[in-house]
Design a protein around this motif. Structure first.
Motif, PDB file in Angstrom:
ATOM      1  N   ALA A 222       0.836  -1.212   0.000  1.00 28.69           N
ATOM      2  CA  ALA A 222       0.000   0.000   0.000  1.00 28.69           C
ATOM      3  C   ALA A 222       0.863   1.251   0.000  1.00 28.69           C
ATOM      4  O   ALA A 222       0.610   2.191  -0.757  1.00 28.69           O
ATOM      5  CB  ALA A 222      -0.929  -0.013   1.206  1.00 28.69           C
ATOM      6  N   ARG A 223       1.892   1.269   0.837  1.00 27.28           N
ATOM      7  CA  ARG A 223       2.787   2.428   0.896  1.00 27.28           C
ATOM      8  C   ARG A 223       3.496   2.638  -0.436  1.00 27.28           C
ATOM      9  O   ARG A 223       3.630   3.764  -0.920  1.00 27.28           O
ATOM     10  CB  ARG A 223       3.805   2.237   2.020  1.00 27.28           C
ATOM     11  N   SER A 224       3.899   1.555  -1.058  1.00 29.11           N
ATOM     12  CA  SER A 224       4.570   1.646  -2.349  1.00 29.11           C
ATOM     13  C   SER A 224       3.645   2.218  -3.417  1.00 29.11           C
ATOM     14  O   SER A 224       4.058   3.074  -4.210  1.00 29.11           O
ATOM     15  CB  SER A 224       5.063   0.258  -2.765  1.00 29.11           C
ATOM     16  N   ASN A 225       2.409   1.766  -3.439  1.00 30.20           N
ATOM     17  CA  ASN A 225       1.455   2.274  -4.429  1.00 30.20           C
ATOM     18  C   ASN A 225       1.150   3.753  -4.211  1.00 30.20           C
ATOM     19  O   ASN A 225       1.082   4.531  -5.174  1.00 30.20           O
ATOM     20  CB  ASN A 225       0.165   1.460  -4.403  1.00 30.20           C
ATOM     21  N   VAL A 226       0.951   4.157  -2.977  1.00 35.10           N
ATOM     22  CA  VAL A 226       0.668   5.568  -2.676  1.00 35.10           C
ATOM     23  C   VAL A 226       1.854   6.437  -3.053  1.00 35.10           C
ATOM     24  O   VAL A 226       1.704   7.480  -3.707  1.00 35.10           O
ATOM     25  CB  VAL A 226       0.287   5.752  -1.196  1.00 35.10           C
ATOM     26  N   MET A 227       3.032   6.014  -2.656  1.00 39.21           N
ATOM     27  CA  MET A 227       4.215   6.804  -2.969  1.00 39.21           C
ATOM     28  C   MET A 227       4.435   6.883  -4.480  1.00 39.21           C
ATOM     29  O   MET A 227       4.795   7.938  -5.001  1.00 39.21           O
ATOM     30  CB  MET A 227       5.452   6.208  -2.293  1.00 39.21           C
ATOM     31  N   GLY A 228       4.217   5.790  -5.193  1.00 41.49           N
ATOM     32  CA  GLY A 228       4.375   5.809  -6.638  1.00 41.49           C
ATOM     33  C   GLY A 228       3.424   6.791  -7.302  1.00 41.49           C
ATOM     34  O   GLY A 228       3.809   7.537  -8.202  1.00 41.49           O
ATOM     35  N   ALA A 229       2.170   6.787  -6.838  1.00 44.90           N
ATOM     36  CA  ALA A 229       1.182   7.713  -7.405  1.00 44.90           C
ATOM     37  C   ALA A 229       1.551   9.160  -7.085  1.00 44.90           C
ATOM     38  O   ALA A 229       1.489  10.038  -7.945  1.00 44.90           O
ATOM     39  CB  ALA A 229      -0.206   7.380  -6.882  1.00 44.90           C
ATOM     40  N   LEU A 230       1.949   9.424  -5.853  1.00 47.44           N
ATOM     41  CA  LEU A 230       2.297  10.788  -5.449  1.00 47.44           C
ATOM     42  C   LEU A 230       3.540  11.310  -6.162  1.00 47.44           C
ATOM     43  O   LEU A 230       3.604  12.475  -6.555  1.00 47.44           O
ATOM     44  CB  LEU A 230       2.514  10.866  -3.939  1.00 47.44           C
ATOM     45  N   LEU A 231       4.500  10.452  -6.310  1.00 46.52           N
ATOM     46  CA  LEU A 231       5.758  10.887  -6.917  1.00 46.52           C
ATOM     47  C   LEU A 231       5.642  11.157  -8.411  1.00 46.52           C
ATOM     48  O   LEU A 231       6.542  11.751  -9.005  1.00 46.52           O
ATOM     49  CB  LEU A 231       6.858   9.857  -6.655  1.00 46.52           C
ATOM     50  N   GLN A 232       4.541  10.750  -9.004  1.00 48.20           N
ATOM     51  CA  GLN A 232       4.373  10.958 -10.438  1.00 48.20           C
ATOM     52  C   GLN A 232       3.458  12.132 -10.781  1.00 48.20           C
ATOM     53  O   GLN A 232       3.225  12.390 -11.958  1.00 48.20           O
ATOM     54  CB  GLN A 232       3.826   9.682 -11.074  1.00 48.20           C
ATOM     55  N   LEU A 233       2.958  12.843  -9.783  1.00 49.56           N
ATOM     56  CA  LEU A 233       2.095  13.985 -10.070  1.00 49.56           C
ATOM     57  C   LEU A 233       2.907  15.113 -10.714  1.00 49.56           C
ATOM     58  O   LEU A 233       3.925  15.535 -10.176  1.00 49.56           O
ATOM     59  CB  LEU A 233       1.440  14.494  -8.786  1.00 49.56           C
ATOM     60  N   PRO A 234       2.463  15.643 -11.864  1.00 45.37           N
ATOM     61  CA  PRO A 234       3.236  16.657 -12.576  1.00 45.37           C
ATOM     62  C   PRO A 234       2.924  18.101 -12.160  1.00 45.37           C
ATOM     63  O   PRO A 234       3.556  19.028 -12.655  1.00 45.37           O
ATOM     64  CB  PRO A 234       2.830  16.433 -14.036  1.00 45.37           C
ATOM     65  N   PHE A 235       1.996  18.337 -11.281  1.00 48.60           N
ATOM     66  CA  PHE A 235       1.560  19.680 -10.897  1.00 48.60           C
ATOM     67  C   PHE A 235       2.584  20.290  -9.930  1.00 48.60           C
ATOM     68  O   PHE A 235       2.831  19.756  -8.850  1.00 48.60           O
ATOM     69  CB  PHE A 235       0.171  19.592 -10.274  1.00 48.60           C
ATOM     70  N   GLU A 236       3.217  21.417 -10.295  1.00 51.93           N
ATOM     71  CA  GLU A 236       4.335  22.004  -9.548  1.00 51.93           C
ATOM     72  C   GLU A 236       4.034  22.270  -8.067  1.00 51.93           C
ATOM     73  O   GLU A 236       4.852  21.903  -7.213  1.00 51.93           O
ATOM     74  CB  GLU A 236       4.829  23.281 -10.234  1.00 51.93           C
ATOM     75  N   PRO A 237       2.909  22.920  -7.691  1.00 52.66           N
ATOM     76  CA  PRO A 237       2.654  23.120  -6.257  1.00 52.66           C
ATOM     77  C   PRO A 237       2.566  21.794  -5.492  1.00 52.66           C
ATOM     78  O   PRO A 237       3.062  21.686  -4.374  1.00 52.66           O
ATOM     79  CB  PRO A 237       1.322  23.863  -6.216  1.00 52.66           C
ATOM     80  N   VAL A 238       1.965  20.805  -6.124  1.00 56.97           N
ATOM     81  CA  VAL A 238       1.877  19.490  -5.488  1.00 56.97           C
ATOM     82  C   VAL A 238       3.275  18.877  -5.363  1.00 56.97           C
ATOM     83  O   VAL A 238       3.619  18.278  -4.342  1.00 56.97           O
ATOM     84  CB  VAL A 238       0.926  18.563  -6.278  1.00 56.97           C
ATOM     85  N   SER A 239       4.083  19.046  -6.382  1.00 62.81           N
ATOM     86  CA  SER A 239       5.449  18.519  -6.353  1.00 62.81           C
ATOM     87  C   SER A 239       6.266  19.138  -5.230  1.00 62.81           C
ATOM     88  O   SER A 239       7.036  18.444  -4.559  1.00 62.81           O
ATOM     89  CB  SER A 239       6.160  18.779  -7.682  1.00 62.81           C
TER      90      SER A 239
END
Length: 93
Positions: free
Chosen positions: A47-64
């Motif tokens: 679960a942690r791996s999936n969440v981190m993978g999804a979060l780390l791929q967000l292209p939106f600069e403020p989110v990054s």
């Protein structure tokens, strides 16, 4: 995980030779037992791996920027491999 799998398969093998049960059904039962035993340990990691993978791929600069700040403080490298600290008990010689 390999030690636990080995123990499970060894117990199934001993059970087959002493009771004469079908090898395929004993092996299937042993693998189901292993799956149940390891699911509790593996689910949080998955679960942690999936969440981190999804979060780390967000292209939106403020989110990054928020992500980078959060990851650097919340996921300390010293705790990243905590899931590998597992005491399997004494091994037979």
């Amino acid at each position: 995980d390999g030690v636990i799998l080995g123990r499970t398969l060894s117990a199934a093998s001993q059970s087959m030779s002493s009771s004469g049960t079908d090898a395929a059904s004993s092996l299937e039962a042993a693998l189901r037992q292993y799956e149940q035993a390891r699911s509790k340990r593996c689910f949080p990691l998955t679960a942690r791996s999936n969440v981190m993978g999804a979060l780390l791929q967000l292209p939106f600069e403020p989110v990054s920027m928020v992500r980078d700040a959060f990851v650097s403080t919340a996921f300390s490298p010293t705790h990243f491999l905590d899931h590998t600290s597992f005491d399997c008990g004494p091994l037979p010689e």
